[in-house]
Design an enzyme around this catalytic site. Structure first.
Site, PDB file in Angstrom:
ATOM      1  N   HIS A  74       0.839  -1.210   0.000  1.00 58.60           N
ATOM      2  CA  HIS A  74       0.000   0.000   0.000  1.00 58.60           C
ATOM      3  C   HIS A  74       0.867   1.250   0.000  1.00 58.60           C
ATOM      4  O   HIS A  74       1.865   1.317   0.712  1.00 58.60           O
ATOM      5  CB  HIS A  74      -0.897   0.025   1.251  1.00 58.60           C
ATOM      6  CG  HIS A  74      -2.126  -0.813   1.103  1.00 58.60           C
ATOM      7  ND1 HIS A  74      -3.217  -0.691   1.920  1.00 58.60           N
ATOM      8  CD2 HIS A  74      -2.445  -1.775   0.207  1.00 58.60           C
ATOM      9  CE1 HIS A  74      -4.153  -1.547   1.553  1.00 58.60           C
ATOM     10  NE2 HIS A  74      -3.697  -2.230   0.516  1.00 58.60           N
ATOM     11  N   TYR A 117      -9.301   5.488   7.901  1.00 51.54           N
ATOM     12  CA  TYR A 117      -9.447   5.824   9.322  1.00 51.54           C
ATOM     13  C   TYR A 117     -10.544   6.885   9.398  1.00 51.54           C
ATOM     14  O   TYR A 117     -10.351   8.001   8.910  1.00 51.54           O
ATOM     15  CB  TYR A 117      -8.146   6.398   9.889  1.00 51.54           C
ATOM     16  CG  TYR A 117      -7.047   5.373  10.080  1.00 51.54           C
ATOM     17  CD1 TYR A 117      -6.241   4.957   9.023  1.00 51.54           C
ATOM     18  CD2 TYR A 117      -6.792   4.842  11.341  1.00 51.54           C
ATOM     19  CE1 TYR A 117      -5.225   4.022   9.215  1.00 51.54           C
ATOM     20  CE2 TYR A 117      -5.772   3.912  11.548  1.00 51.54           C
ATOM     21  CZ  TYR A 117      -5.007   3.511  10.483  1.00 51.54           C
ATOM     22  OH  TYR A 117      -3.998   2.587  10.682  1.00 51.54           O
ATOM     23  N   PRO A 130      -3.867   0.630  19.152  1.00 45.82           N
ATOM     24  CA  PRO A 130      -3.639   0.120  17.793  1.00 45.82           C
ATOM     25  C   PRO A 130      -3.815   1.138  16.652  1.00 45.82           C
ATOM     26  O   PRO A 130      -3.548   0.817  15.501  1.00 45.82           O
ATOM     27  CB  PRO A 130      -4.690  -0.994  17.661  1.00 45.82           C
ATOM     28  CG  PRO A 130      -5.757  -0.644  18.640  1.00 45.82           C
ATOM     29  CD  PRO A 130      -5.083   0.078  19.764  1.00 45.82           C
ATOM     30  N   LYS A 151       1.370   0.224  15.309  1.00 49.31           N
ATOM     31  CA  LYS A 151       2.800   0.175  15.644  1.00 49.31           C
ATOM     32  C   LYS A 151       3.232  -1.028  16.489  1.00 49.31           C
ATOM     33  O   LYS A 151       4.430  -1.305  16.598  1.00 49.31           O
ATOM     34  CB  LYS A 151       3.194   1.457  16.416  1.00 49.31           C
ATOM     35  CG  LYS A 151       3.165   2.694  15.581  1.00 49.31           C
ATOM     36  CD  LYS A 151       4.353   2.734  14.642  1.00 49.31           C
ATOM     37  CE  LYS A 151       4.154   3.694  13.505  1.00 49.31           C
ATOM     38  NZ  LYS A 151       4.428   3.167  12.194  1.00 49.31           N
ATOM     39  N   TYR A 205       3.900   6.945  10.084  1.00 40.51           N
ATOM     40  CA  TYR A 205       3.110   5.759   9.749  1.00 40.51           C
ATOM     41  C   TYR A 205       3.959   4.682   9.075  1.00 40.51           C
ATOM     42  O   TYR A 205       3.885   3.507   9.441  1.00 40.51           O
ATOM     43  CB  TYR A 205       1.918   6.156   8.856  1.00 40.51           C
ATOM     44  CG  TYR A 205       0.826   5.110   8.847  1.00 40.51           C
ATOM     45  CD1 TYR A 205      -0.213   5.145   9.770  1.00 40.51           C
ATOM     46  CD2 TYR A 205       0.860   4.063   7.928  1.00 40.51           C
ATOM     47  CE1 TYR A 205      -1.199   4.173   9.788  1.00 40.51           C
ATOM     48  CE2 TYR A 205      -0.119   3.077   7.942  1.00 40.51           C
ATOM     49  CZ  TYR A 205      -1.144   3.141   8.870  1.00 40.51           C
ATOM     50  OH  TYR A 205      -2.110   2.167   8.888  1.00 40.51           O
TER      51      TYR A 205
HETATM   52  C1  PHB Z   1      -5.540  -4.205  10.955  1.00 39.01           C
HETATM   53  O1  PHB Z   1      -5.613  -4.413   9.746  1.00 39.01           O
HETATM   54  O2  PHB Z   1      -5.799  -5.094  11.783  1.00 39.01           O
HETATM   55  C2  PHB Z   1      -5.167  -2.846  11.445  1.00 39.01           C
HETATM   56  C3  PHB Z   1      -4.841  -1.877  10.535  1.00 39.01           C
HETATM   57  C4  PHB Z   1      -4.478  -0.616  10.972  1.00 39.01           C
HETATM   58  C5  PHB Z   1      -4.462  -0.340  12.318  1.00 39.01           C
HETATM   59  C6  PHB Z   1      -4.777  -1.330  13.241  1.00 39.01           C
HETATM   60  C7  PHB Z   1      -5.128  -2.593  12.806  1.00 39.01           C
HETATM   61  O3  PHB Z   1      -4.128   0.896  12.745  1.00 39.01           O
END
Ligand code: PHB
Ligand code: APR
Length: 394
Positions: free
Chosen positions: A75, A203, A294, A298, A385
Site C-alpha cells: 500500500h 481511518y 492500535p 505500531k 506511519y
Molecule cells: C488491521 O488491519 O488489523 C489494522 C490496521 C491498521 C491499524 C490497526 C489494525 O491501525
C-alpha cells in the site's frame, strides 16, 4: 530435574521472541524459545496487519519474507475521513518512497514458526510455571515445566518476549519506572468474508465514534468500530455491526461491502512504557516492555525493531566481548518506542470520540483538516506511519 543449556533463553513465541530466535540463528547464536500457549493458539490469534517498510525489509533480508512477498499487499497510501469527506494521504510520495505491506501478524508468526521448526531448532509450546532468575549475576536461568517434567534452562542472557501479561517484566519490577495511559474506549474488531470496500485503509472520525476499514486479502475485510471497554458482544448481532460501520464510514457514491463475519472480538486500548528495558542479563522486548493503542498500527513493528537491536548487540557481544552495545540496548530502543507512543496517542486522540466536550471535537476537526490540507502535517503523519528506518545500537 532436567537441565538444559543455551546461549539465549527466550520467553514467549510472539513476533518478538520468534523474530529474535530467527535473527540469532542467522548469526550462529543458539537459543531456546519457551511458549506457554499451544502452537495452534499462537498461529490463530488474530492481531493487526500493517508492516512498516523496515519490518518488511528485515523479514525479507533475513529469509522469512517469501510468503509475505507473494501474499502481502503493498500500500502506498491511507485515507482519513471526517465530516463526510475522505482524504488520501500519499504515504509513499510523502515519506521518501517508503510504503507499507498489509500482511497479518498471525501470518508472520506462522512463517517464523515454520522456519524454526524446519531448521529443527528448539521451540517448546505449552510450557508452564515459567520463572526467571540469576540475571543479576552471570548465571541466568529459566525454570519451567514441559510435558510434566521440571526443567531448568541455563543461559548467558534471558530475553523477556512474553508480552504484556508475561513473567519477565514483573521479575524486575522494583528497578522499573512505568508510564501509562488508559483510554475510556476499545475496538470491536471483525474479520468478514467480504471483498475490501476500499483499496487502502480508511481511518474514519465520526460523531458516533471511530471506525477503521482494513483488509487481509482480496476476499477478506478487517473492520473496527470504537466501542466501550466493557462492551458485551451479545449486544452486537451482525446487522448492528454492519449498520454502525455503514453509518460511520458513509460517503456519497461509495458503499460498504458486507459478508459473513468469521471472527469478532473487543480489544482494549492502552499506552504503556517500562524503563529501562533491561536489568543485568534480562532484556525486555516488544509488548513485555511497551504497549501502544492500535490506531497507529505500531505494536508489531515496535516488537520487531526491538529485537533487531537486541540481535545486533548480542552478536557484537559474542564476537568481541564488547558490552557497550548491550548497555545501550534500552536507550536505543526507547527513542523509537517513545516516537511510536506519541504517534499512536496522537492518532488515537485525533480520531476517536474522546469526550462529550465540544471543545475537544473542534480541536480534533482542526487537526484533521490540518493533516489533510498541509503538506508539512501530512508528511509528518506519513513519516511516522511508514516508520523510521531501523536504528542500530551505538
Ligand atoms: C488491521 O488491519 O488489523 C489494522 C490496521 C491498521 C491499524 C490497526 C489494525 O491501525
Ligand atoms: N511463559 C511463556 N510464554 C509466555 C508467558 C510465560 N509466562 N507469558 C506470555 N507468554 C507468551 C504469550 O502466549 C505470547 O505468545 O509470550 C508471547 C508474547 O507475544 P505477544 O503478546 O504477541 O507480544 P510480542 O511478541 O511482543 O509482539 C507484540 O503482538 O500483542 C501484539 O499488538 C501486539 O502487535 C504487537 C505484538
Amino acid at each position: 530435574m532436567k537441565r538444559l543449556r543455551t546461549q539465549v533463553g527466550i520467553v514467549g513465541a510472539g513476533p518478538a521472541g520468534l523474530t529474535l530466535a530467527h535473527l540469532l540463528d542467522r548469526v550462529g547464536i543458539e537459543s531456546v524459545v519457551l511458549e506457554d500457549r499451544s502452537r495452534d493458539y499462537v498461529e490463530h490469534r488474530i492481531r493487526a496487519g500493517v508492516l512498516e517498510h523496515g519490518t518488511v525489509e528485515l523479514l525479507r533480508e533475513s529469509g522469512v519474507g517469501e510468503r509475505m512477498d507473494s501474499e502481502g499487499i503493498l500500500h502506498h497510501g491511507i485515507s482519513v475521513q471526517f465530516e463526510g469527506e475522505r482524504h488520501r494521504i500519499a504515504l509513499t510520495d510523502l515519506a521518501g518512497g517508503r510504503s507499507i505491506v498489509i500482511y497479518g501478524q498471525t501470518e508472520v508468526v506462522k512463517d517464523l514458526i515454520g522456519a524454526r521448526l524446519e531448521r529443527g531448532l528448539p521451540l517448546l509450546f505449552e510450557v508452564d510455571g515459567v520463572s526467571v532468575r540469576g540475571f543479576d549475576g552471570d548465571e541466568p536461568a529459566i525454570a519451567f515445566r514441559h510435558e510434566g517434567e521440571e526443567q531448568e534452562l541455563r543461559c548467558d542472557v534471558i530475553a523477556g518476549c512474553d508480552g504484556f501479561h508475561g513473567v519477565c517484566r514483573p521479575a524486575i519490577a522494583p528497578v522499573l519506572r512505568t508510564f501509562e495511559r488508559e483510554y475510556p474506549f476499545a475496538w470491536l474488531g471483525i474479520l468478514a468474508e467480504a471483498p475490501p470496500s476500499s483499496d487502502e485503509l480508511v481511518y474514519a472520525h465520526h460523531e458516533r465514534g471511530f471506525a477503521l476499514l482494513s483488509l487481509r486479502s482480496p476476499h477478506l475485510s478487517r473492520l473496527y468500530l470504537q466501542c466501550r471497554p466493557d462492551e458485551n458482544l451479545d449486544g452486537w448481532p451482525e446487522d448492528r455491526i454492519w449498520d454502525e460501520l455503514r453509518t460511520r464510514t458513509a460517503l456519497d457514491g461509495w458503499s460498504l461491502n458486507t459478508g459473513p463475519i468469521l471472527e469478532q472480538g473487543v480489544t482494549g486500548m492502552r499506552s504503556f512504557v517500562a524503563e529501562p528495558m533491561q536489568h543485568g542479563r534480562l532484556f525486555l522486548a516488544g509488548d513485555a516492555a511497551h504497549i501502544v493503542p492500535p490506531t497507529g498500527a505500531k505494536g508489531l513493528n515496535l516488537a520487531i525493531a526491538d529485537v533487531a537491536v537486541l540481535a545486533q548487540v548480542l552478536d557484537r557481544w559474542y564476537r568481541t566481548g564488547d558490552e557497550g552495545g548491550l548497555a545501550s540496548y534500552s536507550e536505543t530502543c526507547l527513542r523509537r518506542v517513545w516516537r511510536a507512543e506519541h504517534f499512536s496517542y496522537w492518532m488515537t486522540t485525533m480520531l476517536h470520540r474522546i469526550s462529550d466536550d465540544p471543545f475537544d471535537l473542534k480541536l480534533q476537526l482542526s487537526q484533521l483538516r490540518w493533516v489533510t490540507t498541509s503538506q508539512a502535517a501530512a508528511t509528518s503523519l506519513a513519516e511516522n506511519y511508514v516508520g523510521q528506518p531501523f536504528e542500530l545500537a551505538s
